[in-house]
Write a protein that holds these residues in place. Sequence first.
Motif, PDB file in Angstrom:
ATOM      1  N   TYR A 126      -6.375   1.131   4.607  1.00 47.54           N
ATOM      2  CA  TYR A 126      -7.084   2.227   3.939  1.00 47.54           C
ATOM      3  C   TYR A 126      -8.037   2.921   4.921  1.00 47.54           C
ATOM      4  O   TYR A 126      -8.133   4.146   4.951  1.00 47.54           O
ATOM      5  CB  TYR A 126      -7.862   1.718   2.722  1.00 47.54           C
ATOM      6  N   ALA A 166      -6.156   4.913   7.453  1.00 50.11           N
ATOM      7  CA  ALA A 166      -5.574   6.094   6.790  1.00 50.11           C
ATOM      8  C   ALA A 166      -6.626   7.194   6.712  1.00 50.11           C
ATOM      9  O   ALA A 166      -6.350   8.363   7.026  1.00 50.11           O
ATOM     10  CB  ALA A 166      -5.080   5.731   5.397  1.00 50.11           C
ATOM     11  N   GLY A 199      -2.492  15.083   1.084  1.00 51.94           N
ATOM     12  CA  GLY A 199      -3.566  14.080   1.060  1.00 51.94           C
ATOM     13  C   GLY A 199      -3.161  12.769   0.407  1.00 51.94           C
ATOM     14  O   GLY A 199      -3.143  11.716   1.063  1.00 51.94           O
ATOM     15  N   PRO A 200      -2.796  12.807  -0.889  1.00 57.89           N
ATOM     16  CA  PRO A 200      -2.384  11.549  -1.545  1.00 57.89           C
ATOM     17  C   PRO A 200      -1.157  10.912  -0.891  1.00 57.89           C
ATOM     18  O   PRO A 200      -1.077   9.688  -0.765  1.00 57.89           O
ATOM     19  CB  PRO A 200      -2.086  11.979  -2.978  1.00 57.89           C
ATOM     20  N   TRP A 244      -0.304  11.067   2.205  1.00 53.38           N
ATOM     21  CA  TRP A 244      -0.734  10.466   3.479  1.00 53.38           C
ATOM     22  C   TRP A 244      -1.156   9.019   3.228  1.00 53.38           C
ATOM     23  O   TRP A 244      -0.775   8.109   3.976  1.00 53.38           O
ATOM     24  CB  TRP A 244      -1.907  11.265   4.059  1.00 53.38           C
ATOM     25  N   LEU A 245      -1.942   8.837   2.172  1.00 51.52           N
ATOM     26  CA  LEU A 245      -2.420   7.483   1.857  1.00 51.52           C
ATOM     27  C   LEU A 245      -1.246   6.568   1.500  1.00 51.52           C
ATOM     28  O   LEU A 245      -1.174   5.433   1.981  1.00 51.52           O
ATOM     29  CB  LEU A 245      -3.424   7.538   0.691  1.00 51.52           C
ATOM     30  N   VAL A 246      -0.344   7.077   0.673  1.00 52.82           N
ATOM     31  CA  VAL A 246       0.819   6.255   0.290  1.00 52.82           C
ATOM     32  C   VAL A 246       1.653   5.921   1.522  1.00 52.82           C
ATOM     33  O   VAL A 246       2.071   4.768   1.715  1.00 52.82           O
ATOM     34  CB  VAL A 246       1.683   6.991  -0.773  1.00 52.82           C
ATOM     35  N   VAL A 305      -0.502   3.310   3.632  1.00 47.15           N
ATOM     36  CA  VAL A 305      -0.789   2.002   3.008  1.00 47.15           C
ATOM     37  C   VAL A 305       0.482   1.288   2.562  1.00 47.15           C
ATOM     38  O   VAL A 305       0.591   0.071   2.649  1.00 47.15           O
ATOM     39  CB  VAL A 305      -1.765   2.187   1.816  1.00 47.15           C
ATOM     40  N   ARG A 333       1.469  -2.166  -4.122  1.00 48.85           N
ATOM     41  CA  ARG A 333       0.523  -1.585  -3.160  1.00 48.85           C
ATOM     42  C   ARG A 333       0.715  -0.068  -3.071  1.00 48.85           C
ATOM     43  O   ARG A 333      -0.239   0.701  -2.986  1.00 48.85           O
ATOM     44  CB  ARG A 333       0.715  -2.217  -1.784  1.00 48.85           C
ATOM     45  N   ALA A 378      -1.889   2.821  -4.221  1.00 48.15           N
ATOM     46  CA  ALA A 378      -2.279   3.863  -3.253  1.00 48.15           C
ATOM     47  C   ALA A 378      -2.067   5.249  -3.860  1.00 48.15           C
ATOM     48  O   ALA A 378      -2.880   6.157  -3.658  1.00 48.15           O
ATOM     49  CB  ALA A 378      -1.480   3.718  -1.967  1.00 48.15           C
ATOM     50  N   GLY A 402      -4.883   7.863  -4.437  1.00 53.80           N
ATOM     51  CA  GLY A 402      -4.649   8.947  -3.489  1.00 53.80           C
ATOM     52  C   GLY A 402      -5.486  10.187  -3.745  1.00 53.80           C
ATOM     53  O   GLY A 402      -5.931  10.845  -2.798  1.00 53.80           O
ATOM     54  N   VAL A 403      -5.701  10.519  -5.007  1.00 47.89           N
ATOM     55  CA  VAL A 403      -6.467  11.727  -5.323  1.00 47.89           C
ATOM     56  C   VAL A 403      -7.935  11.545  -4.913  1.00 47.89           C
ATOM     57  O   VAL A 403      -8.566  12.466  -4.391  1.00 47.89           O
ATOM     58  CB  VAL A 403      -6.342  12.056  -6.826  1.00 47.89           C
ATOM     59  N   PHE A 434      -8.919   9.494  -2.517  1.00 48.70           N
ATOM     60  CA  PHE A 434      -8.838   9.504  -1.049  1.00 48.70           C
ATOM     61  C   PHE A 434      -8.841  10.947  -0.530  1.00 48.70           C
ATOM     62  O   PHE A 434      -9.594  11.290   0.394  1.00 48.70           O
ATOM     63  CB  PHE A 434      -7.558   8.776  -0.630  1.00 48.70           C
ATOM     64  N   TYR A 435      -8.036  11.774  -1.144  1.00 46.32           N
ATOM     65  CA  TYR A 435      -7.953  13.177  -0.732  1.00 46.32           C
ATOM     66  C   TYR A 435      -9.306  13.858  -0.912  1.00 46.32           C
ATOM     67  O   TYR A 435      -9.759  14.611  -0.039  1.00 46.32           O
ATOM     68  CB  TYR A 435      -6.863  13.869  -1.545  1.00 46.32           C
TER      69      TYR A 435
END
Lengths: 85, 302
Positions: free
Chosen positions: A29, A32, A52-53, A55-57, A60, B200, B204, B208-209, B211-212
């Motif tokens: 995390y 990321a 954005g979202p 990228w995290l997926v 991670v 996982r 995520a 994610g929202v 995080f963004y």
Amino acid sequence: MSDRPEATPASAPGDTPKPIPKWVDFLLYATAAISYISLSIYNKWLLDWIVGPLWLVAWVWGLPALWRLVRGRPVFPRRGPRFDP
Amino acid sequence: MSWAAHQFEVYAVQAHLPKKMKAKISWFAIFFGDFTPDFLAKFWVYGITINGVHYGATKPYQWHRGWPGMGISHTMFFGILVCLGIWAWKHNRAWTIGYLFGFAAHVLTDVNDSIGTVLLFPFTTLNWSLHTWAYAATVKGGKYLDAAAYYSSLGLMMDVFWLLVVLFSWRVLTREFWRTNVVPADPHVWSWLGQWLDERGLLALYRGVFFYGVCRLISWTAWAHLVARPVINGVKHNGYPFDLSWTGPWWVTHVTLPQVSPWIVLPLALAILGLVYWVAGILWERMERPQRSAIASPNVRR
């Protein structure tokens, strides 16, 4: 799309076959966020509600999946009976 | 307009649902409700430039929040219409009420900038604004000037406020909360996504929202104050100047639309927020039977 009070699952959908340590999770995390922020300061097109979202997926979930792929292990969740709460 | 505040609101709403709706409101519905107004209106605000020709709104503020314009997308009237559509289509209260909450959060937050929203459309086409910070989307300045102005003004404080709300409700981001409150409200959607992502990955996606929102806040603020070298009134600056005064920053042109007195905006916005929760609470009970009937006889479902 339903609303059933008794729907609390015993296990969540898409269970991970083998959990990874918490510190690795945290590291994923954190890296990321650092990578995304660093790149997006100079590449503003990255600051998008889809990128954005995802990228995290990708970071991670995708990196461990890539590691599993390299080691010849299954990447996607096992196709069993569908999650039924 | 608000920026990362709209991402944080989704989790703030999820964390502070009325007790009887805990684990029963769709997180996706809250997200789409909060997301819809700008999805419909914002693409033309900045527009696009192809071969040196700019395509977009000539008056971005009029298009975004005014009437005539797409200001209707930022009204409770429009949100209620969509909710009626969702209910007529699916007979699903988790989605109908969730969408209403998300939509209301967006519309009410946006009364803070100097343009505000046409809150009481169609009863009046006047805009309702608190003038907390300046609306800064312009044809010339585009997204960059808009972001710089927002993250130099009280808009930044608005993002930080919503971030703190979520952080004080940090459990909403945990795996446990996701398992016990988010998945049960939307088991089929999460199950469908579970075909491709393990737990996982799904977690995520849920985070994610948020995080963004965090990254967007940091990235734009860093760019505006550490990277950008703007020339304002003929003077070159190292970063855009902060101005945390009311209706700041001073260095953008202050645009407005015909509007009501700012003094009645906050009481009305709070009253609408209370009304939304009160009406949702009443409807929640009344929607149970039609929903059960629709589930029992899926062929009749529209």
